[in-house]
Design a protein around this motif. Structure first.
Motif, PDB file in Angstrom:
ATOM      1  N   TYR A   1     -64.418  -2.788  46.277  1.00 29.54           N
ATOM      2  CA  TYR A   1     -63.560  -2.685  47.467  1.00 29.54           C
ATOM      3  C   TYR A   1     -62.116  -3.061  47.145  1.00 29.54           C
ATOM      4  O   TYR A   1     -61.172  -2.465  47.682  1.00 29.54           O
ATOM      5  CB  TYR A   1     -64.081  -3.610  48.565  1.00 29.54           C
ATOM      6  CG  TYR A   1     -65.416  -3.194  49.142  1.00 29.54           C
ATOM      7  CD1 TYR A   1     -65.611  -1.923  49.665  1.00 29.54           C
ATOM      8  CD2 TYR A   1     -66.486  -4.086  49.160  1.00 29.54           C
ATOM      9  CE1 TYR A   1     -66.836  -1.552  50.191  1.00 29.54           C
ATOM     10  CE2 TYR A   1     -67.717  -3.723  49.686  1.00 29.54           C
ATOM     11  CZ  TYR A   1     -67.883  -2.441  50.203  1.00 29.54           C
ATOM     12  OH  TYR A   1     -69.092  -2.071  50.731  1.00 29.54           O
TER      13      TYR A   1
ATOM     14  N   ILE B   1     -59.651  -0.259  46.202  1.00 34.17           N
ATOM     15  CA  ILE B   1     -59.341   0.845  47.117  1.00 34.17           C
ATOM     16  C   ILE B   1     -57.920   0.673  47.645  1.00 34.17           C
ATOM     17  O   ILE B   1     -57.578  -0.343  48.247  1.00 34.17           O
ATOM     18  CB  ILE B   1     -60.336   0.900  48.293  1.00 34.17           C
ATOM     19  CG1 ILE B   1     -61.762   1.116  47.774  1.00 34.17           C
ATOM     20  CG2 ILE B   1     -59.957   2.011  49.258  1.00 34.17           C
ATOM     21  CD1 ILE B   1     -62.824   1.074  48.867  1.00 34.17           C
ATOM     22  N   VAL B   2     -57.092   1.666  47.422  1.00 35.91           N
ATOM     23  CA  VAL B   2     -55.701   1.644  47.862  1.00 35.91           C
ATOM     24  C   VAL B   2     -55.549   2.329  49.218  1.00 35.91           C
ATOM     25  O   VAL B   2     -54.855   1.829  50.108  1.00 35.91           O
ATOM     26  CB  VAL B   2     -54.796   2.338  46.814  1.00 35.91           C
ATOM     27  CG1 VAL B   2     -53.362   2.470  47.322  1.00 35.91           C
ATOM     28  CG2 VAL B   2     -54.830   1.582  45.498  1.00 35.91           C
ATOM     29  N   TRP B   3     -56.226   3.469  49.371  1.00 35.07           N
ATOM     30  CA  TRP B   3     -56.047   4.274  50.573  1.00 35.07           C
ATOM     31  C   TRP B   3     -57.363   4.986  50.885  1.00 35.07           C
ATOM     32  O   TRP B   3     -57.996   5.555  49.996  1.00 35.07           O
ATOM     33  CB  TRP B   3     -54.922   5.284  50.332  1.00 35.07           C
ATOM     34  CG  TRP B   3     -54.518   6.122  51.513  1.00 35.07           C
ATOM     35  CD1 TRP B   3     -54.711   5.853  52.829  1.00 35.07           C
ATOM     36  CD2 TRP B   3     -53.839   7.384  51.462  1.00 35.07           C
ATOM     37  NE1 TRP B   3     -54.196   6.852  53.625  1.00 35.07           N
ATOM     38  CE2 TRP B   3     -53.647   7.812  52.801  1.00 35.07           C
ATOM     39  CE3 TRP B   3     -53.363   8.181  50.427  1.00 35.07           C
ATOM     40  CZ2 TRP B   3     -53.024   9.007  53.124  1.00 35.07           C
ATOM     41  CZ3 TRP B   3     -52.718   9.369  50.738  1.00 35.07           C
ATOM     42  CH2 TRP B   3     -52.549   9.779  52.077  1.00 35.07           C
ATOM     43  N   ALA B   4     -57.777   4.938  52.143  1.00 29.97           N
ATOM     44  CA  ALA B   4     -59.003   5.615  52.562  1.00 29.97           C
ATOM     45  C   ALA B   4     -58.775   6.267  53.922  1.00 29.97           C
ATOM     46  O   ALA B   4     -58.077   5.704  54.783  1.00 29.97           O
ATOM     47  CB  ALA B   4     -60.163   4.626  52.641  1.00 29.97           C
TER      48      ALA B   4
ATOM     49  N   MET C   1     -60.885   8.643  49.381  1.00 27.08           N
ATOM     50  CA  MET C   1     -60.190   7.403  49.027  1.00 27.08           C
ATOM     51  C   MET C   1     -59.538   7.511  47.659  1.00 27.08           C
ATOM     52  O   MET C   1     -59.999   8.238  46.771  1.00 27.08           O
ATOM     53  CB  MET C   1     -61.160   6.214  49.064  1.00 27.08           C
ATOM     54  CG  MET C   1     -62.365   6.325  48.160  1.00 27.08           C
ATOM     55  SD  MET C   1     -63.644   5.082  48.571  1.00 27.08           S
ATOM     56  CE  MET C   1     -64.284   5.771  50.097  1.00 27.08           C
TER      57      MET C   1
ATOM     58  N   LEU D   1     -58.029   5.051  44.466  1.00 26.62           N
ATOM     59  CA  LEU D   1     -58.162   3.712  43.898  1.00 26.62           C
ATOM     60  C   LEU D   1     -56.887   3.314  43.167  1.00 26.62           C
ATOM     61  O   LEU D   1     -55.946   4.119  43.028  1.00 26.62           O
ATOM     62  CB  LEU D   1     -59.361   3.667  42.942  1.00 26.62           C
ATOM     63  CG  LEU D   1     -60.700   4.135  43.512  1.00 26.62           C
ATOM     64  CD1 LEU D   1     -61.819   3.863  42.517  1.00 26.62           C
ATOM     65  CD2 LEU D   1     -60.998   3.502  44.863  1.00 26.62           C
ATOM     66  N   GLU D   2     -56.850   2.091  42.685  1.00 26.08           N
ATOM     67  CA  GLU D   2     -55.658   1.580  42.012  1.00 26.08           C
ATOM     68  C   GLU D   2     -55.266   2.401  40.795  1.00 26.08           C
ATOM     69  O   GLU D   2     -54.087   2.482  40.445  1.00 26.08           O
ATOM     70  CB  GLU D   2     -55.887   0.119  41.612  1.00 26.08           C
ATOM     71  CG  GLU D   2     -55.907  -0.840  42.799  1.00 26.08           C
ATOM     72  CD  GLU D   2     -56.194  -2.267  42.374  1.00 26.08           C
ATOM     73  OE1 GLU D   2     -56.715  -2.449  41.236  1.00 26.08           O
ATOM     74  OE2 GLU D   2     -55.921  -3.195  43.158  1.00 26.08           O
TER      75      GLU D   2
ATOM     76  N   LEU E   1     -64.510  -0.005  56.254  1.00 21.00           N
ATOM     77  CA  LEU E   1     -63.402  -0.265  55.328  1.00 21.00           C
ATOM     78  C   LEU E   1     -62.203  -0.848  56.065  1.00 21.00           C
ATOM     79  O   LEU E   1     -61.524  -1.756  55.559  1.00 21.00           O
ATOM     80  CB  LEU E   1     -63.011   1.031  54.611  1.00 21.00           C
ATOM     81  CG  LEU E   1     -64.077   1.643  53.688  1.00 21.00           C
ATOM     82  CD1 LEU E   1     -63.586   2.960  53.098  1.00 21.00           C
ATOM     83  CD2 LEU E   1     -64.470   0.683  52.570  1.00 21.00           C
TER      84      LEU E   1
ATOM     85  N   VAL F   1     -61.912  -4.458  54.428  1.00 15.46           N
ATOM     86  CA  VAL F   1     -61.134  -4.330  53.185  1.00 15.46           C
ATOM     87  C   VAL F   1     -59.662  -4.461  53.532  1.00 15.46           C
ATOM     88  O   VAL F   1     -58.967  -3.453  53.758  1.00 15.46           O
ATOM     89  CB  VAL F   1     -61.413  -2.982  52.476  1.00 15.46           C
ATOM     90  CG1 VAL F   1     -60.705  -2.950  51.122  1.00 15.46           C
ATOM     91  CG2 VAL F   1     -62.910  -2.787  52.285  1.00 15.46           C
TER      92      VAL F   1
ATOM     93  N   ALA G   1     -56.734  -2.387  51.694  1.00 12.59           N
ATOM     94  CA  ALA G   1     -56.720  -0.923  51.700  1.00 12.59           C
ATOM     95  C   ALA G   1     -56.007  -0.416  52.949  1.00 12.59           C
ATOM     96  O   ALA G   1     -56.185  -0.952  54.043  1.00 12.59           O
ATOM     97  CB  ALA G   1     -58.143  -0.370  51.656  1.00 12.59           C
TER      98      ALA G   1
ATOM     99  N   ARG H   1     -49.115  -1.486  51.082  1.00 11.17           N
ATOM    100  CA  ARG H   1     -50.499  -1.945  51.016  1.00 11.17           C
ATOM    101  C   ARG H   1     -50.559  -3.469  50.919  1.00 11.17           C
ATOM    102  O   ARG H   1     -51.376  -4.125  51.578  1.00 11.17           O
ATOM    103  CB  ARG H   1     -51.181  -1.303  49.804  1.00 11.17           C
ATOM    104  CG  ARG H   1     -52.622  -1.765  49.581  1.00 11.17           C
ATOM    105  CD  ARG H   1     -52.986  -1.641  48.123  1.00 11.17           C
ATOM    106  NE  ARG H   1     -54.363  -2.017  47.863  1.00 11.17           N
ATOM    107  CZ  ARG H   1     -54.817  -2.364  46.662  1.00 11.17           C
ATOM    108  NH1 ARG H   1     -54.000  -2.385  45.619  1.00 11.17           N
ATOM    109  NH2 ARG H   1     -56.073  -2.689  46.504  1.00 11.17           N
TER     110      ARG H   1
END
Length: 379
Positions: free
Chosen positions: A282, A285-288, A310, A312-313, A334, A338, A341, A364
């Motif tokens: 989790y 996760i940068v963006w979802a 999503m 990720l970094e 999420l 999270v 994110a 973020r």
């Protein structure tokens, strides 16, 4: 965890394995015997008697013919309704055993058909013209038969209209029904074909069958040996060695099952919808956001595919296809659990991600700080 994921991978690949095996074995059964004849090579046509012709893959010296008994005309219709006709095959008579068999004997001529595809027409015409000169000269010299060429192919039965034309041509040559049955073999040498198919098709389909069977076997072996979990294990070890593998296993065992194949752990999102198992931390996760893909045909929507997408970094993109309810539940989870994110989609976010990733990460970080300060638990 790993043992369960391995079993799941086997179940995931099994339908594809069975389909590939069925296709591969089917191709091998159908084309394999033909390919065997091709690899084994042709037998000499001149060594065969009239009773030995059927099914033989032969090579022959085509140097004399008694004429053409049929021509196949193919009609093609264009998309605009216009049609055109062209000759696709021509059928000639040739002597069983070749000319040499009859030169110094009193044997009656025995005949068999030969099918020439279009690209042989000019060569077949030359042999026909030379044969006409040969018979006009009362067969006094063989020197006129200088346009012969070598052909290969399988001898197959004549049927239907072709057999009727073959019989009619024998009548034109003044052979009786009894003589036809005795001296005209009801077969045809189909040039450059085995089982009615070009050599290239036979070779490609046999190779294709073997390749499909091998792919199926490899898929099954990989699933049974845990190869589809190798990337997962390596990624976990990169985070914290064998201890992280054990940590993820414990998280998997206590995780909530969102749908069959997707689990929500305390630390990881487990995606096992395909044979390749995946554990997404989790914290990476940068963006979802939710994604709806509409499928249209002739302007009419025929269905919609729902997924949770999503980033990720490491900027890798992951899309998990789900039904709408499960997808919405995952996105809410999420958003609530999270804090690190950004959850939700907008054109502004998409533009910022593409054009200024550093600023996106800054946004973020600000969101994570706000959520943490507000008391949102970080998984």
């Amino acid at each position: 965890m790993l043992e369960e994921l391995k079993k799941r991978s086997v179940r995931q690949v099994m339908p594809c394995v069975l389909i590939l095996l069925a296709l591969g074995i089917g191709l091998l059964i159908y084309f394999g015997p033909k390919c065997f004849l091709l690899v084994r090579g042709p037998v000499k046509f001149e060594d065969l008697s009239i009773d030995q012709l059927e099914g033989q893959y032969v090579t022959a010296n085509y140097e004399l013919t008694f004429g053409m008994f049929a021509e196949e005309i193919t009609t093609e219709t264009s998309r605009y309704g216009s049609s055109s006709e062209y000759s696709s095959n021509q059928y000639y008579l040739m002597l069983v055993g070749g000319l040499d068999r009859y030169l110094y004997s009193e044997d009656y001529f025995e005949f068999v058909g030969v099918e020439f595809p279009k690209h042989y027409y000019s060569q077949a015409d030359e042999v026909y013209n030379d044969s006409a000169d040969f018979f006009t000269d009362d067969m006094s010299t063989l020197d006129v038969l200088d346009s012969g060429f070598t052909i290969t192919g399988q001898i197959v039965p004549l049927t239907g209209e072709l057999l009727g034309y073959y019989r009619d041509y024998a009548e034109q040559l003044d052979y009786t029904e009894e003589e036809f049955n005795q001296y005209f073999a009801p077969y045809c040498l189909r040039v450059d074909k085995i089982g009615g198919m070009p050599y290239s098709i036979i070779a490609l389909c046999t190779l294709g069958g073997a390749v499909l069977a091998v792919i199926a076997a490899v898929m099954l072996i990989r699933a049974q040996t845990g190869s589809y979990q190798k990337k997962l294990v390596n990624s976990l070890k990169a985070i914290g060695g064998d201890m992280e593998v054990e940590r993820a296993s414990n998280d998997y065992n206590t995780a909530q099952e969102l749908v069959k194949g997707v689990r929500l752990g305390r630390l990881y999102l487990f995606n096992n919808l395909t044979a390749k198992s995946q554990a997404i931390p989790y914290k990476t996760i940068v963006w979802a956001y939710s994604s709806d893909t509409k499928h249209k045909r002739y302007g009419v929507t025929t269905g919609t595919t729902y997924s949770a997408d999503m980033y990720l970094e490491d900027k890798s993109f992951h899309s998990i296809p789900l039904n709408k309810d499960a997808r919405d539940k995952l996105i809410r989870f999420l958003a609530e659990n999270v804090p690190g994110a950004i959850v939700g989609y907008s054109k502004e976010l998409a533009s910022l991600y593409q054009k200024d990733y550093t600023k996106f990460l800054q946004l973020r970080g600000e969101k994570a700080a706000q959520n943490t300060a507000g008391g949102s638990p970080e998984p």
